[in-house]
Motif scaffolding. Structure first.
Motif, PDB file in Angstrom:
ATOM      1  N   LYS A   1       0.774  -1.139  -0.071  1.00 52.69           N
ATOM      2  CA  LYS A   1       0.060  -0.061  -0.064  1.00 52.69           C
ATOM      3  C   LYS A   1       0.859   1.443  -0.040  1.00 52.69           C
ATOM      4  CE  LYS A   1      -3.772   2.319   2.416  1.00 52.69           C
ATOM      5  NZ  LYS A   1      -4.533   2.667   1.013  1.00 52.69           N
TER       6      LYS A   1
ATOM      7  N   HIS B   1      -7.860  -1.386 -10.846  1.00 50.79           N
ATOM      8  CA  HIS B   1      -7.335  -0.050 -10.651  1.00 50.79           C
ATOM      9  C   HIS B   1      -6.016  -0.034 -11.402  1.00 50.79           C
ATOM     10  CE1 HIS B   1     -10.581   1.024  -7.729  1.00 50.79           C
ATOM     11  NE2 HIS B   1      -9.931  -0.199  -6.966  1.00 50.79           N
TER      12      HIS B   1
ATOM     13  N   GLU C   1      -3.280   5.158  -6.991  1.00 52.96           N
ATOM     14  CA  GLU C   1      -4.313   5.591  -6.314  1.00 52.96           C
ATOM     15  C   GLU C   1      -5.689   4.896  -6.116  1.00 52.96           C
ATOM     16  OE1 GLU C   1      -3.226   7.881  -8.334  1.00 52.96           O
ATOM     17  OE2 GLU C   1      -1.897   8.960  -6.923  1.00 52.96           O
ATOM     18  N   GLU C   2      -6.467   4.574  -5.295  1.00 55.66           N
ATOM     19  CA  GLU C   2      -7.834   4.100  -5.130  1.00 55.66           C
ATOM     20  C   GLU C   2      -7.634   2.674  -5.091  1.00 55.66           C
ATOM     21  OE1 GLU C   2     -10.481   5.354  -8.293  1.00 55.66           O
ATOM     22  OE2 GLU C   2      -9.949   7.460  -7.869  1.00 55.66           O
TER      23      GLU C   2
ATOM     24  N   GLU D   1      -7.364  -1.144  -3.635  1.00 52.10           N
ATOM     25  CA  GLU D   1      -7.928  -2.020  -2.479  1.00 52.10           C
ATOM     26  C   GLU D   1      -7.529  -3.306  -2.501  1.00 52.10           C
ATOM     27  OE1 GLU D   1     -12.188  -2.812  -3.478  1.00 52.10           O
ATOM     28  OE2 GLU D   1     -11.814  -1.504  -4.843  1.00 52.10           O
TER      29      GLU D   1
END
Length: 146
Positions: free
Chosen positions: A23, A125, A129-130, A132
């Protein structure tokens, strides 16, 4: 027994290290190396992303070395836990999910199918960013129910 527990605890802790690294490092300041892994048109045998295998191997190698100095000690078993997690990561991520090797093509195991679904959600994605589902072995239960 303590050495077995040291290895097991290290293995489990590596999932946390992997989640945080994925992350905040891979989708952060080292995105350059991870970006090609998120590009569906990228079709090379090696990816820049493979540099992370080397990065994670270095502490394991050092811990094996230190763990053998003056007799076998717990550093060796921490290195072993990291190595075993790396092997699991390779089998799940590169073999099962991304099929870089054509093994285990037709699994019906619900756990493995759930891991694959969660990773596909991660890869929907294309940017950093964004994101999960940054974990690898422990993903939200909803992916096992779908």
């Amino acid at each position: 027994m303590i050495f077995f527990l040291t290895t097991l605890i290290t293995f489990v802790c590596m999932e946390c290290v992997t989640w945080l690294t994925h992350k905040f490092v891979m989708h952060g300041f080292m995105w350059y190396f991870h970006e090609d892994h998120h590009q569906p048109q990228y079709k090379s045998w090696f990816e820049r992303n493979d540099v992370f295998f080397v990065i994670f191997a270095i502490p394991s190698i050092v811990l094996f070395y230190v763990g053998l100095q003056g007799g076998l000690n717990y550093f060796f078993f921490i290195g072993l836990g990291i190595l075993l997690y790396g092997m699991a990561y390779f089998l799940v991520h590169d073999v099962l999910i991304h099929r870089r090797f054509k093994w285990f093509n037709k699994t019906t195991n619900k756990y493995l199918i759930g891991l694959r679904k969660a990773h596909k959600v991660h890869h929907k994605h294309l940017g950093k960013e964004e994101g999960e589902c940054f974990g690898m072995l422990f993903v939200p239960f909803k992916y096992f129910r779908m």
